[in-house]
Write a protein that holds these residues in place. Structure first.
Motif, PDB file in Angstrom:
ATOM      1  N   SER A 134     -66.683   5.714 -24.585  1.00  0.00           N
ATOM      2  CA  SER A 134     -66.078   4.915 -23.522  1.00  0.00           C
ATOM      3  C   SER A 134     -66.102   5.712 -22.228  1.00  0.00           C
ATOM      4  O   SER A 134     -66.445   6.894 -22.207  1.00  0.00           O
ATOM      5  CB  SER A 134     -64.634   4.547 -23.893  1.00  0.00           C
ATOM      6  N   VAL A 135     -65.706   5.051 -21.139  1.00  0.00           N
ATOM      7  CA  VAL A 135     -65.600   5.701 -19.834  1.00  0.00           C
ATOM      8  C   VAL A 135     -64.134   5.765 -19.447  1.00  0.00           C
ATOM      9  O   VAL A 135     -63.440   4.736 -19.461  1.00  0.00           O
ATOM     10  CB  VAL A 135     -66.401   4.944 -18.756  1.00  0.00           C
ATOM     11  N   ASN A 136     -63.659   6.950 -19.144  1.00  0.00           N
ATOM     12  CA  ASN A 136     -62.290   7.112 -18.672  1.00  0.00           C
ATOM     13  C   ASN A 136     -62.173   6.485 -17.290  1.00  0.00           C
ATOM     14  O   ASN A 136     -62.805   6.935 -16.339  1.00  0.00           O
ATOM     15  CB  ASN A 136     -61.921   8.599 -18.628  1.00  0.00           C
ATOM     16  N   ALA A 137     -61.377   5.432 -17.183  1.00  0.00           N
ATOM     17  CA  ALA A 137     -61.304   4.664 -15.943  1.00  0.00           C
ATOM     18  C   ALA A 137     -60.587   5.406 -14.822  1.00  0.00           C
ATOM     19  O   ALA A 137     -60.641   4.988 -13.662  1.00  0.00           O
ATOM     20  CB  ALA A 137     -60.588   3.335 -16.200  1.00  0.00           C
ATOM     21  N   THR A 138     -59.922   6.512 -15.156  1.00  0.00           N
ATOM     22  CA  THR A 138     -59.198   7.285 -14.136  1.00  0.00           C
ATOM     23  C   THR A 138     -60.044   8.417 -13.576  1.00  0.00           C
ATOM     24  O   THR A 138     -60.094   8.639 -12.361  1.00  0.00           O
ATOM     25  CB  THR A 138     -57.897   7.861 -14.727  1.00  0.00           C
ATOM     26  N   THR A 139     -60.737   9.127 -14.464  1.00  0.00           N
ATOM     27  CA  THR A 139     -61.508  10.294 -14.032  1.00  0.00           C
ATOM     28  C   THR A 139     -63.017  10.050 -14.024  1.00  0.00           C
ATOM     29  O   THR A 139     -63.773  10.925 -13.628  1.00  0.00           O
ATOM     30  CB  THR A 139     -61.216  11.488 -14.954  1.00  0.00           C
ATOM     31  N   PHE A 140     -63.459   8.868 -14.459  1.00  0.00           N
ATOM     32  CA  PHE A 140     -64.882   8.514 -14.507  1.00  0.00           C
ATOM     33  C   PHE A 140     -65.697   9.556 -15.267  1.00  0.00           C
ATOM     34  O   PHE A 140     -66.628  10.158 -14.745  1.00  0.00           O
ATOM     35  CB  PHE A 140     -65.427   8.312 -13.100  1.00  0.00           C
ATOM     36  N   VAL A 141     -65.289   9.753 -16.525  1.00  0.00           N
ATOM     37  CA  VAL A 141     -65.990  10.678 -17.417  1.00  0.00           C
ATOM     38  C   VAL A 141     -66.389   9.911 -18.674  1.00  0.00           C
ATOM     39  O   VAL A 141     -65.570   9.193 -19.256  1.00  0.00           O
ATOM     40  CB  VAL A 141     -65.099  11.884 -17.788  1.00  0.00           C
ATOM     41  N   LEU A 142     -67.647  10.027 -19.082  1.00  0.00           N
ATOM     42  CA  LEU A 142     -68.075   9.479 -20.363  1.00  0.00           C
ATOM     43  C   LEU A 142     -67.487  10.362 -21.449  1.00  0.00           C
ATOM     44  O   LEU A 142     -67.651  11.584 -21.430  1.00  0.00           O
ATOM     45  CB  LEU A 142     -69.600   9.472 -20.456  1.00  0.00           C
TER      46      LEU A 142
ATOM     47  N   PRO B 160     -69.616  13.866 -16.457  1.00  0.00           N
ATOM     48  CA  PRO B 160     -68.787  13.388 -15.348  1.00  0.00           C
ATOM     49  C   PRO B 160     -69.508  12.361 -14.491  1.00  0.00           C
ATOM     50  O   PRO B 160     -70.721  12.169 -14.592  1.00  0.00           O
ATOM     51  CB  PRO B 160     -68.524  14.674 -14.555  1.00  0.00           C
ATOM     52  N   ASN B 161     -68.721  11.687 -13.631  1.00  0.00           N
ATOM     53  CA  ASN B 161     -69.230  10.738 -12.634  1.00  0.00           C
ATOM     54  C   ASN B 161     -69.975   9.556 -13.247  1.00  0.00           C
ATOM     55  O   ASN B 161     -70.895   9.004 -12.643  1.00  0.00           O
ATOM     56  CB  ASN B 161     -70.121  11.450 -11.608  1.00  0.00           C
ATOM     57  N   VAL B 162     -69.584   9.183 -14.475  1.00  0.00           N
ATOM     58  CA  VAL B 162     -70.082   7.953 -15.089  1.00  0.00           C
ATOM     59  C   VAL B 162     -69.014   6.887 -14.859  1.00  0.00           C
ATOM     60  O   VAL B 162     -67.885   7.022 -15.335  1.00  0.00           O
ATOM     61  CB  VAL B 162     -70.341   8.132 -16.595  1.00  0.00           C
ATOM     62  N   VAL B 163     -69.336   5.848 -14.111  1.00  0.00           N
ATOM     63  CA  VAL B 163     -68.330   4.863 -13.736  1.00  0.00           C
ATOM     64  C   VAL B 163     -68.354   3.615 -14.611  1.00  0.00           C
ATOM     65  O   VAL B 163     -67.389   2.846 -14.611  1.00  0.00           O
ATOM     66  CB  VAL B 163     -68.474   4.461 -12.250  1.00  0.00           C
ATOM     67  N   MET B 164     -69.434   3.402 -15.363  1.00  0.00           N
ATOM     68  CA  MET B 164     -69.489   2.182 -16.166  1.00  0.00           C
ATOM     69  C   MET B 164     -70.447   2.331 -17.345  1.00  0.00           C
ATOM     70  O   MET B 164     -71.498   2.950 -17.222  1.00  0.00           O
ATOM     71  CB  MET B 164     -69.919   0.990 -15.302  1.00  0.00           C
ATOM     72  N   LEU B 165     -70.034   1.765 -18.481  1.00  0.00           N
ATOM     73  CA  LEU B 165     -70.863   1.676 -19.682  1.00  0.00           C
ATOM     74  C   LEU B 165     -70.899   0.207 -20.098  1.00  0.00           C
ATOM     75  O   LEU B 165     -69.848  -0.426 -20.264  1.00  0.00           O
ATOM     76  CB  LEU B 165     -70.264   2.521 -20.817  1.00  0.00           C
ATOM     77  N   LYS B 166     -72.093  -0.340 -20.241  1.00  0.00           N
ATOM     78  CA  LYS B 166     -72.253  -1.714 -20.698  1.00  0.00           C
ATOM     79  C   LYS B 166     -73.201  -1.724 -21.896  1.00  0.00           C
ATOM     80  O   LYS B 166     -74.147  -0.936 -21.965  1.00  0.00           O
ATOM     81  CB  LYS B 166     -72.823  -2.616 -19.600  1.00  0.00           C
ATOM     82  N   ALA B 167     -72.919  -2.625 -22.852  1.00  0.00           N
ATOM     83  CA  ALA B 167     -73.723  -2.659 -24.071  1.00  0.00           C
ATOM     84  C   ALA B 167     -73.846  -4.078 -24.592  1.00  0.00           C
ATOM     85  O   ALA B 167     -72.935  -4.906 -24.431  1.00  0.00           O
ATOM     86  CB  ALA B 167     -73.099  -1.757 -25.139  1.00  0.00           C
ATOM     87  N   TYR B 168     -74.980  -4.349 -25.251  1.00  0.00           N
ATOM     88  CA  TYR B 168     -75.231  -5.629 -25.914  1.00  0.00           C
ATOM     89  C   TYR B 168     -75.795  -5.360 -27.305  1.00  0.00           C
ATOM     90  O   TYR B 168     -76.538  -4.396 -27.513  1.00  0.00           O
ATOM     91  CB  TYR B 168     -76.255  -6.465 -25.144  1.00  0.00           C
ATOM     92  N   TYR B 169     -75.431  -6.230 -28.252  1.00  0.00           N
ATOM     93  CA  TYR B 169     -76.084  -6.212 -29.551  1.00  0.00           C
ATOM     94  C   TYR B 169     -77.483  -6.818 -29.415  1.00  0.00           C
ATOM     95  O   TYR B 169     -77.707  -7.728 -28.620  1.00  0.00           O
ATOM     96  CB  TYR B 169     -75.318  -7.078 -30.555  1.00  0.00           C
ATOM     97  N   GLY B 170     -78.421  -6.332 -30.252  1.00  0.00           N
ATOM     98  CA  GLY B 170     -79.743  -6.940 -30.341  1.00  0.00           C
ATOM     99  C   GLY B 170     -79.924  -7.557 -31.715  1.00  0.00           C
ATOM    100  O   GLY B 170     -79.721  -6.880 -32.731  1.00  0.00           O
ATOM    101  N   TRP B 171     -80.309  -8.850 -31.768  1.00  0.00           N
ATOM    102  CA  TRP B 171     -80.319  -9.584 -33.021  1.00  0.00           C
ATOM    103  C   TRP B 171     -81.706 -10.096 -33.395  1.00  0.00           C
ATOM    104  O   TRP B 171     -82.522 -10.404 -32.526  1.00  0.00           O
ATOM    105  CB  TRP B 171     -79.382 -10.797 -32.925  1.00  0.00           C
ATOM    106  N   ALA B 172     -81.913 -10.221 -34.689  1.00  0.00           N
ATOM    107  CA  ALA B 172     -83.050 -10.978 -35.221  1.00  0.00           C
ATOM    108  C   ALA B 172     -82.569 -12.409 -35.455  1.00  0.00           C
ATOM    109  O   ALA B 172     -81.367 -12.668 -35.559  1.00  0.00           O
ATOM    110  CB  ALA B 172     -83.542 -10.361 -36.524  1.00  0.00           C
ATOM    111  N   ALA B 173     -83.501 -13.333 -35.559  1.00  0.00           N
ATOM    112  CA  ALA B 173     -83.113 -14.721 -35.830  1.00  0.00           C
ATOM    113  C   ALA B 173     -82.685 -14.887 -37.279  1.00  0.00           C
ATOM    114  O   ALA B 173     -81.758 -15.650 -37.587  1.00  0.00           O
ATOM    115  CB  ALA B 173     -84.266 -15.658 -35.503  1.00  0.00           C
ATOM    116  N   VAL B 174     -83.360 -14.161 -38.181  1.00  0.00           N
ATOM    117  CA  VAL B 174     -83.049 -14.203 -39.612  1.00  0.00           C
ATOM    118  C   VAL B 174     -83.195 -12.792 -40.162  1.00  0.00           C
ATOM    119  O   VAL B 174     -83.748 -11.903 -39.516  1.00  0.00           O
ATOM    120  CB  VAL B 174     -83.986 -15.170 -40.378  1.00  0.00           C
TER     121      VAL B 174
END
Length: 364
Positions: free
Chosen positions: A221-229, A249-263
């Protein structure tokens, strides 16, 4: 008449001196301004390089652990997504994952997501094995101290195992009290993982044991106060606990998505942030798509960023929230809300990657 005349005094006039001083002061001012600008460019370049290093290392740390996500259990399809119950010292284990899955993504539309990665952490190969014979029954003394299994290979004393019903549903975690033998996996009451009467369910022939050995359960996660991963890792100590480590340090955001197969089995076809609720859903997990937004350490005097950074996700796979940006698709990363005041006095860079989960791929 004598042609002698007194020598004249030679030198600078007052006006000449004033002009010289003015030129000197002007030259000093120009030199100072040039040096100031040069130093500013130097610091901007240096902090830009530091941001690039922070982003690359942060993404590497996440990617490396994701590559081993699900090791020890994702190769056994029936275990994927089961609801885990565990006790330590007769009480529920705090901060223990409620779902057995390689990756769990907790989304935060207004900020950073959290990525939870689970895997067996063992120096030897761990493989699931089937329960045989009369099975395990907590209320039958003759069946409460042993799990008879098809193969005892690889199960050592102290290993953490998860009992998985053949039909899916709830799973229970316990600890092998000794090395498995032809008679099965010994399980005796203790003040640690094996409370009296635990596991509480009856397991019969056809159900399975998944051997985790030692569990690795990490939250990124990213610490929202100190911007540290940061990484928060579960430790199988006495008692179990979590250790937080500061990564980059100086990481302000982490975003993630799952990747899926159809079956299942099948290739990657889409990304989203919807966590499955069924075993069938979890079995189609193939990859994770990540983005880290890194901020320059230097706060600039002037405004240097006027719009939120864009995450170019391409056009091969659909990504929720993406819009057209030229010939590609982009997701807007709202660092303005996350950073707050003076957000526009910093420079930002987006680092992204797709990590294929090899333990679910190899199962195919």
């Amino acid at each position: 008449m004598s042609d002698w005349a007194p020598d004249r005094q030679h030198g600078f006039t007052l006006i000449e001196l004033m002009v010289g001083v003015a030129i000197g002061l002007l030259s000093t001012l120009v030199i100072a301004m040039v040096m100031k600008e040069a130093e500013g460019y130097k610091r901007s370049t240096q902090t830009g390089t530091e941001a690039q290093v922070n982003g690359a290392l942060g993404l590497y740390a996440l990617s490396r652990e994701l590559e081993s996500a699900g090791y020890g259990f994702s190769g056994f399809p029936n275990s994927m997504g089961c609801n885990i119950s565990a006790q330590y010292g007769g009480a529920a284990v705090g901060n223990f994952s409620a779902t057995l899955a390689p990756v769990l993504i907790t989304t935060n539309p207004a900020g950073s997501d959290t990525v939870r990665i689970m895997a067996s952490q063992s120096n030897s190969f761990k493989a699931p094995t089937s329960i045989v014979g009369l099975g395990y029954a907590p209320n039958t003394p003759a069946l409460a101290s042993n799990f008879p299994v098809q193969s005892p290979i690889g199960i050592a004393g102290g290993d953490l195992l998860i009992a998985v019903p053949n039909g899916g549903g709830n799973c229970e975690l316990f600890q092998a009290s000794g090395a498995a033998t032809a008679a099965g996996v010994p399980r005796s009451d203790s003040a640690t993982w094996n409370a009296t009467g635990w596991p509480t369910a009856t397991y019969v022939a056809g159900d399975s044991l998944v051997n985790l050995g030692s569990l690795r359960d990490s939250l990124y996660s990213v610490n929202a106060t100190t911007f540290v991963l940061q990484s928060d890792s579960f430790v199988n100590a006495a008692p179990p606990s979590r250790n937080t480590a500061q990564l980059q340090p100086n990481v302000v955001m982490l975003k993630a998505y799952y990747g899926w197969a159809a079956v299942d089995p099948g290739p990657l076809v889409r990304f989203d942030s919807v966590t499955p609720t069924t075993n069938a859903g979890w079995r189609t997990l193939r990859a994770v798509r990540l983005a880290l937004v890194v901020r320059s350490e230097l706060k600039e005097k002037d405004v240097v960023t006027t719009v939120n950074p864009l995450w170019d996700v391409g056009s091969t796979f659909a990504v929720p929230g993406s819009v057209a940006c030229g010939a590609s698709q982009c997701v807007t990363l709202n660092v303005q809300t996350v950073v707050g005041t003076d957000w526009d006095h910093y420079r930002y860079r987006v680092f992204d990657t797709i990590v294929y989960l090899r333990n679910t791929q190899w199962r195919d």
